[in-house]
Design an enzyme around this catalytic site. Structure first.
Site, PDB file in Angstrom:
ATOM      1  N   GLY A  13       0.772  -1.241   0.000  1.00  0.00           N
ATOM      2  CA  GLY A  13       0.000   0.000   0.000  1.00  0.00           C
ATOM      3  C   GLY A  13       0.800   1.287   0.000  1.00  0.00           C
ATOM      4  O   GLY A  13       0.321   2.311   0.497  1.00  0.00           O
ATOM      5  N   ASN A  15       1.409   3.041  -2.609  1.00  0.00           N
ATOM      6  CA  ASN A  15       0.655   3.956  -3.485  1.00  0.00           C
ATOM      7  C   ASN A  15      -0.579   4.501  -2.769  1.00  0.00           C
ATOM      8  O   ASN A  15      -0.940   5.665  -2.935  1.00  0.00           O
ATOM      9  CB  ASN A  15       0.264   3.256  -4.796  1.00  0.00           C
ATOM     10  CG  ASN A  15       1.415   3.259  -5.781  1.00  0.00           C
ATOM     11  OD1 ASN A  15       1.762   4.292  -6.337  1.00  0.00           O
ATOM     12  ND2 ASN A  15       2.024   2.100  -5.970  1.00  0.00           N
ATOM     13  N   MET A  92      -4.261  -7.042  -7.025  1.00  0.00           N
ATOM     14  CA  MET A  92      -3.717  -8.191  -7.762  1.00  0.00           C
ATOM     15  C   MET A  92      -4.754  -9.048  -8.487  1.00  0.00           C
ATOM     16  O   MET A  92      -4.428 -10.137  -8.952  1.00  0.00           O
ATOM     17  CB  MET A  92      -2.882  -9.064  -6.807  1.00  0.00           C
ATOM     18  CG  MET A  92      -1.624  -8.379  -6.308  1.00  0.00           C
ATOM     19  SD  MET A  92      -0.556  -7.798  -7.648  1.00  0.00           S
ATOM     20  CE  MET A  92       0.119  -9.373  -8.198  1.00  0.00           C
ATOM     21  N   ILE A  94      -7.432  -9.314 -11.699  1.00  0.00           N
ATOM     22  CA  ILE A  94      -7.880  -8.677 -12.947  1.00  0.00           C
ATOM     23  C   ILE A  94      -9.406  -8.688 -12.950  1.00  0.00           C
ATOM     24  O   ILE A  94     -10.039  -9.739 -12.808  1.00  0.00           O
ATOM     25  CB  ILE A  94      -7.291  -9.391 -14.184  1.00  0.00           C
ATOM     26  CG1 ILE A  94      -5.769  -9.238 -14.172  1.00  0.00           C
ATOM     27  CG2 ILE A  94      -7.884  -8.807 -15.482  1.00  0.00           C
ATOM     28  CD1 ILE A  94      -5.040  -9.792 -15.382  1.00  0.00           C
ATOM     29  N   ASN A 109      -5.663   2.851 -12.937  1.00  0.00           N
ATOM     30  CA  ASN A 109      -4.652   1.914 -12.429  1.00  0.00           C
ATOM     31  C   ASN A 109      -3.270   2.524 -12.620  1.00  0.00           C
ATOM     32  O   ASN A 109      -3.055   3.290 -13.563  1.00  0.00           O
ATOM     33  CB  ASN A 109      -4.743   0.605 -13.225  1.00  0.00           C
ATOM     34  CG  ASN A 109      -3.696  -0.418 -12.805  1.00  0.00           C
ATOM     35  OD1 ASN A 109      -3.504  -0.686 -11.612  1.00  0.00           O
ATOM     36  ND2 ASN A 109      -3.003  -1.001 -13.772  1.00  0.00           N
ATOM     37  N   HIS A 111       0.684   1.493 -13.323  1.00  0.00           N
ATOM     38  CA  HIS A 111       1.520   0.376 -13.789  1.00  0.00           C
ATOM     39  C   HIS A 111       2.978   0.846 -13.841  1.00  0.00           C
ATOM     40  O   HIS A 111       3.258   1.932 -14.355  1.00  0.00           O
ATOM     41  CB  HIS A 111       1.052  -0.086 -15.179  1.00  0.00           C
ATOM     42  CG  HIS A 111       1.866  -1.232 -15.682  1.00  0.00           C
ATOM     43  ND1 HIS A 111       1.701  -2.519 -15.208  1.00  0.00           N
ATOM     44  CD2 HIS A 111       2.874  -1.286 -16.580  1.00  0.00           C
ATOM     45  CE1 HIS A 111       2.584  -3.308 -15.807  1.00  0.00           C
ATOM     46  NE2 HIS A 111       3.307  -2.590 -16.643  1.00  0.00           N
ATOM     47  N   ALA A 181       8.123   8.123  -9.749  1.00  0.00           N
ATOM     48  CA  ALA A 181       7.077   8.167 -10.782  1.00  0.00           C
ATOM     49  C   ALA A 181       5.695   7.795 -10.220  1.00  0.00           C
ATOM     50  O   ALA A 181       4.787   8.630 -10.199  1.00  0.00           O
ATOM     51  CB  ALA A 181       7.462   7.267 -11.951  1.00  0.00           C
ATOM     52  N   GLU A 182       5.538   6.572  -9.724  1.00  0.00           N
ATOM     53  CA  GLU A 182       4.198   6.122  -9.312  1.00  0.00           C
ATOM     54  C   GLU A 182       3.578   7.038  -8.249  1.00  0.00           C
ATOM     55  O   GLU A 182       2.423   7.458  -8.373  1.00  0.00           O
ATOM     56  CB  GLU A 182       4.262   4.699  -8.751  1.00  0.00           C
ATOM     57  CG  GLU A 182       4.673   3.664  -9.775  1.00  0.00           C
ATOM     58  CD  GLU A 182       4.671   2.258  -9.203  1.00  0.00           C
ATOM     59  OE1 GLU A 182       3.672   1.859  -8.605  1.00  0.00           O
ATOM     60  OE2 GLU A 182       5.684   1.550  -9.370  1.00  0.00           O
TER      61      GLU A 182
HETATM   62  C1  GRF Z   1       3.222  -1.014  -7.583  1.00  0.00           C
HETATM   63  O1  GRF Z   1       4.443  -1.194  -8.222  1.00  0.00           O
HETATM   64  C2  GRF Z   1       2.145  -0.800  -8.623  1.00  0.00           C
HETATM   65  O2  GRF Z   1       2.574  -0.161  -9.758  1.00  0.00           O
HETATM   66  C3  GRF Z   1       1.772  -2.200  -8.953  1.00  0.00           C
HETATM   67  O3  GRF Z   1       1.861  -2.900  -7.736  1.00  0.00           O
HETATM   68  C4  GRF Z   1       2.762  -2.244  -6.849  1.00  0.00           C
HETATM   69  C5  GRF Z   1       2.011  -1.944  -5.586  1.00  0.00           C
HETATM   70  O4  GRF Z   1       2.766  -1.480  -4.530  1.00  0.00           O
HETATM   71  N1  GRF Z   1       0.518  -2.245  -9.646  1.00  0.00           N
HETATM   72  P1  GRF Z   1       2.064  -0.865  -3.240  1.00  0.00           P
HETATM   73  O5  GRF Z   1       1.134  -1.925  -2.664  1.00  0.00           O
HETATM   74  O6  GRF Z   1       1.320   0.366  -3.638  1.00  0.00           O
HETATM   75  O7  GRF Z   1       3.188  -0.571  -2.295  1.00  0.00           O
END
Ligand code: GRF
Length: 205
Positions: A13, A15, A92, A94, A109, A111, A181-182
């Site tokens: 988590g 993100n 995780m 789809i 989403n 990526h 980036a994310e």
């Molecule tokens: C991230 O790399 C995201 O891009 C991918 O899964 C990972 C999740 O990490 N879809 P977190 O749970 O947000 O730490």
């Protein structure tokens, strides 16, 4: 009315944390995170949500025999919270075509590559960065996109590049792509889409 957001998680988590921090800092101002939904009861993301005072729901993927049953339960939770928008942040599972069509242009989403490179159903977690290093790319990054019925195939909202350094490992690249980036483009994209949805809700009235 603010756009009501559900963040879907399955893991650590980080993100989600970036979204929580962005809401606190006023980067996300047209939406509010109303619910964090996890497909994994042990996800640390749930603790992050609780610490931030956000409601949580667990809909364990393993507990349902098929995706339809799982999504039915998920939809019940979303309706209960009157959710307008979904952010997939390390989720995780789809989602089915049926589900994504119901939330057309309302699911995003993140990526960890520059789509269309290293994306699709076999590219997740460290695999993405292993593939990028294996191919010898000099630049990679992250993409936020709308979710449609094709894995990582929806319209691109935002991308940010990250340079590949000398002696890079998949782990070091993953860490830098997340941080640089994310965690930057996910909150910004979330605000952008929340603003759009909020505008369209006003238009409905
Ligand atoms: C991230 O790399 C995201 O891009 C991918 O899964 C990972 C999740 O990490 N879809 P977190 O749970 O947000 O730490």
């Amino acid at each position: 009315m603010l756009t009501k957001i559900a963040v879907f998680v399955s893991g650590g988590g980080t993100n989600l944390q970036a979204l929580i921090d962005a809401q606190r800092d006023g980067i996300i101002k047209n939406g509010e995170i109303a619910l964090v939904l996890s497909s994994n009861p042990d996800a640390y993301a749930l603790t992050r949500a609780v610490n931030a005072g956000i409601d949580t729901a667990v809909v364990s993927r393993k507990a349902y025999k098929d995706i339809a049953e799982f999504e039915k339960k998920v939809c019940e939770r979303l309706e209960e919270y009157e959710i307008d928008m979904i952010v997939l942040a390390g989720f995780m599972t789809i989602l089915s075509e049926n589900f994504v069509k119901k939330y057309d242009k309302r699911i995003i989403n993140v990526h960890p590559s520059l789509i269309p490179a290293f994306c699709g159903k076999d590219y997740y977690g460290l695999r993405v960065h292993e593939a990028a290093l294996g191919r010898g790319v000099k630049v990679t990054g992250a993409t936020v996109h709308y979710v449609n019925e094709i894995a990582d195939g929806g319209e691109i909202i935002m991308q940010k590049t990250v340079k590949v350094l000398k002696d890079e490992t998949p782990e070091s690249l993953q860490a830098r792509v997340m941080k640089n980036a994310e965690w930057v483009i996910l909150p910004r994209s979330c605000e952008l889409v929340a603003k759009e949805i909020r505008k369209s809700k006003k238009g409905d009235k």
